[in-house]
Scaffold this active site. Structure first.
Site, mmCIF file in Angstrom:
data_model
loop_
_atom_site.group_PDB
_atom_site.id
_atom_site.type_symbol
_atom_site.label_atom_id
_atom_site.label_comp_id
_atom_site.label_asym_id
_atom_site.label_seq_id
_atom_site.Cartn_x
_atom_site.Cartn_y
_atom_site.Cartn_z
ATOM 1 N N ASP A 53 -0.519 -17.329 -2.925
ATOM 2 C CA ASP A 53 -1.284 -18.048 -1.869
ATOM 3 C C ASP A 53 -1.065 -19.926 -1.970
ATOM 4 O O ASP A 53 -1.007 -20.542 -2.572
ATOM 5 C CB ASP A 53 -3.206 -17.700 -3.062
ATOM 6 C CG ASP A 53 -3.659 -18.011 -2.118
ATOM 7 O OD1 ASP A 53 -3.689 -19.196 -1.506
ATOM 8 O OD2 ASP A 53 -5.052 -16.854 -2.342
ATOM 9 N N SER A 64 -7.851 -4.805 0.673
ATOM 10 C CA SER A 64 -8.305 -6.041 1.054
ATOM 11 C C SER A 64 -8.990 -5.821 3.041
ATOM 12 O O SER A 64 -10.199 -5.228 3.117
ATOM 13 C CB SER A 64 -7.544 -7.542 1.799
ATOM 14 O OG SER A 64 -6.289 -6.935 2.392
ATOM 15 N N ASP A 121 -6.865 1.453 1.166
ATOM 16 C CA ASP A 121 -8.215 1.654 1.514
ATOM 17 C C ASP A 121 -8.560 1.291 2.721
ATOM 18 O O ASP A 121 -10.366 1.200 2.349
ATOM 19 C CB ASP A 121 -9.299 1.285 0.387
ATOM 20 C CG ASP A 121 -10.219 1.238 -0.180
ATOM 21 O OD1 ASP A 121 -10.855 2.748 -0.175
ATOM 22 O OD2 ASP A 121 -11.120 0.153 -0.772
ATOM 23 N N GLU A 124 -11.183 2.024 11.588
ATOM 24 C CA GLU A 124 -12.017 1.963 11.034
ATOM 25 C C GLU A 124 -13.507 2.801 11.911
ATOM 26 O O GLU A 124 -14.216 2.546 12.059
ATOM 27 C CB GLU A 124 -11.894 1.420 9.711
ATOM 28 C CG GLU A 124 -11.522 0.819 8.984
ATOM 29 C CD GLU A 124 -11.957 0.604 7.543
ATOM 30 O OE1 GLU A 124 -13.195 0.389 7.707
ATOM 31 O OE2 GLU A 124 -11.075 -0.450 6.682
ATOM 32 N N HIS A 129 -12.454 3.217 2.527
ATOM 33 C CA HIS A 129 -12.545 1.670 2.155
ATOM 34 C C HIS A 129 -14.066 2.353 0.782
ATOM 35 O O HIS A 129 -15.432 1.542 1.462
ATOM 36 C CB HIS A 129 -13.214 1.867 3.421
ATOM 37 C CG HIS A 129 -13.222 0.284 3.581
ATOM 38 N ND1 HIS A 129 -13.503 -0.188 4.785
ATOM 39 C CD2 HIS A 129 -13.523 -0.636 2.808
ATOM 40 C CE1 HIS A 129 -13.670 -2.140 4.624
ATOM 41 N NE2 HIS A 129 -14.107 -2.125 2.680
ATOM 42 N N GLY A 175 -13.050 0.880 -1.782
ATOM 43 C CA GLY A 175 -13.105 -0.323 -2.808
ATOM 44 C C GLY A 175 -14.357 -1.123 -3.677
ATOM 45 O O GLY A 175 -13.975 -0.919 -5.083
#
Length: 529
Positions: free
Chosen positions: A171, A231, A256, A261, A280, A282
């Site tokens: 990161d 994510s 996920d 979508e 999706h 999560g």
């Protein structure tokens, strides 16, 4: 006036109840097509969505009354944020409410990949008993690579460490110390890909991250690694992913989220034997949906009541620990801007904000935005607020500067000076918060002290006997009651400033008589705050 809120995606009842308890009118319309949303949105002050509603530039242009768009969840890639910013609409999300849920789902997918849970379950459902087909791997002592080390990744990191995993993180926006405190080693992306047995993605979707996991990056992955994404779908090139699975470069993937979508029924991801899929979910726990609904609803309430949104995406963000201290200064500085706009109208070329005392230790960017809002609102055609004030000032060629004086010798411990300049002309006003209330404490370097609200007469005048008495007599003859008066001066019988508050508005027709009393060529200003 009752504010109207449109909820266009399913929202937990707790959030709806909070909105209604705050006196807001709430309409839940989860069946709107894009065209119907554009037709409906002009009547509403706020819009609450989840991932299903696409808030396009056309929707934003149609929402002439919109003040806030709240996302009950983390991702905001279904909102045109530049268009919202230009329109002065606050975009806020709920980034903490589903953090634990998303982290737990990530760990669940990690286990599912390691032990072939989904495939074994499907085999049992089909009547088989095939223990040899589902030989798994242990996760203890394996290396987990986290691409992104935000809130969700931090929770995943702590859980992974507790399971005996070694954790790497990539990161570019965190420090080595921050990663170490999480229990992770901060490394380059290439190093992470080469060393990790499991790779978990925790990235926002933007131009820098779109397609980050592609054929080139997948070629650098440790052979036999497993990939998890909870994510944003667009961060993976799905064709490249399928190729890496087919070649054996990746041993498996658990997804996920997807580029499109809902995932199309004919997507090859649905039938690939090494892929675990969830739709999706999560953040789909009872606890998470309860909390994100409350967080989104509370921010709508705050914005509609002129308070800052806690998790604004496109407005200066105040750390939670600083809100109580900073918030009174926001209203103060905006009123200082409104005061200057009326007291000394000019073609503003420069705006200077000076923050004095301990206040200078805080992030005060929102004060700059509030000052610009006070100066520009009502005198430019755009709707101005803390979201777009910087942008509007930039487009108009106004140079904005901020200075900090951590140690100063003024009368007030924490103080803000706002100055405007045009060529050789300049004027300033100073303000402070006293006992929790905003006060203007000086005008043009003359000390006065008053709360900036209500009706005022402000002017330079010659400091000589009879001026104040004559003003009082004139106002009394016109049935205008004086609430209080302050005079600020540098020297006796010099040029002073008078700040006079009245209970009733002063009609502009009285200005010629007032100016005659003041002397010289002084012109009084009627100011409403």
């Amino acid at each position: 006036m009752t504010h109207k809120v449109l909820v266009s995606d399913p929202l937990a009842e707790a959030g709806l109840a909070l909105l209604r308890e705050a006196g807001l009118h709430v309409d839940v319309r989860t069946d709107l097509s894009p065209a119907q949303l554009i037709q409906t949105i002009p009547d509403y002050d706020a819009l609450i969505i989840r991932s299903g509603t696409q808030v396009t530039a056309d929707v934003i242009r149609a929402g002439q009354k919109l003040k806030v768009i709240a996302r009950a969840g983390v991702g905001v890639d279904n909102i045109d944020i530049p268009a919202a910013t230009e329109a002065g609409i606050i975009v806020a999300n709920a980034p903490t409410g589903n953090v634990a849920a998303a982290a737990e789902h990530t760990i669940a997918l990690l286990f599912a990949l390691a032990r072939h849970v989904a495939e074994a379950h499907r085999s049992m459902r089909e009547g088989a008993w095939d223990r040899k087909a589902f030989m798994g791997v242990e996760i203890a002592n394996k290396t987990l690579g986290l691409v992104g080390l935000g809130r969700v990744a931090g929770h995943v990191c702590r859980r992974a460490v507790g399971l005996g995993m070694n954790v790497l993180a990539y990161d570019p926006y965190v420090s080595q110390e921050y990663a170490q405190n999480m229990g992770a080693e901060l490394v380059s992306l290439d190093d992470l890909l080469a060393r990790s047995d499991f790779i978990s993605l925790h990235l926002p979707l933007n131009e820098a991250t779109r397609g980050l996991i592609n054929a080139e990056t997948l070629a650098k992955v440790k052979p036999g690694a497993r990939l998890i994404n909870t994510s944003r779908g667009g961060v993976i090139d799905e064709r490249a992913l399928l190729a890496a699975l087919d070649s054996g470069q990746l041993a498996g993937a658990a997804l996920d989220v997807f580029t499109q979508e809902p995932l199309p029924p004919d997507s090859p991801l649905r039938t690939h034997p090494r892929v675990v899929l969830t739709p999706h979910i999560g953040g789909s726990t009872t606890e998470a949906q309860f909390q994100v609904a409350l967080d989104a609803a509370q921010q709508v309430i705050d914005v509609l009541h002129d308070r800052p949104a806690r998790y604004a995406i496109n407005a200066p963000l105040i750390p939670e620990r600083d809100v109580e201290f900073i918030h009174p200064f926001i209203g103060l500085v905006e009123r200082m801007g409104r005061f200057l706009q009326q007291f000394h109208p000019m073609q503003v070329e420069r705006v200077e904000l000076i923050v004095h005392g301990p206040l200078a230790e805080y992030d005060t960017k929102i004060l700059q935005a509030a000052a610009l809002r006070g100066l520009l609102a009502g005198v430019v055609e755009e709707r101005v607020n803390v979201v777009n004030a910087d942008l509007i000032a930039f487009r108009r060629g106004i140079i904005v500067s901020e200075y900090r004086q951590r140690h100063h010798y003024e009368r007030y411990e924490n103080m803000v000076t706002l100055a405007i300049r045009s060529g050789e002309q300049s004027v300033n006003v100073k303000g402070s918060v006293l006992h929790g209330e905003p006060f203007i404490v000086a005008v043009a370097d003359r000390w006065v002290e008053f709360q900036p609200e209500g009706h005022y007469l402000v002017s330079w005048h010659e400091d000589r006997p009879g001026v104040i008495g004559a003003l009082g007599t004139l106002l009394g003859e016109n049935d205008i009651n004086i609430a209080f008066m302050h005079v600020g001066r540098l020297t006796p019988r010099g040029v002073a400033i008078i700040v006079l508050k009245t209970d009733e508005p002063i009609p502009s027709t009285l200005l010629p008589q007032i100016n005659a009393i003041l002397g010289r060529d002084f012109e009084a200003r009627i100011i409403d705050l």
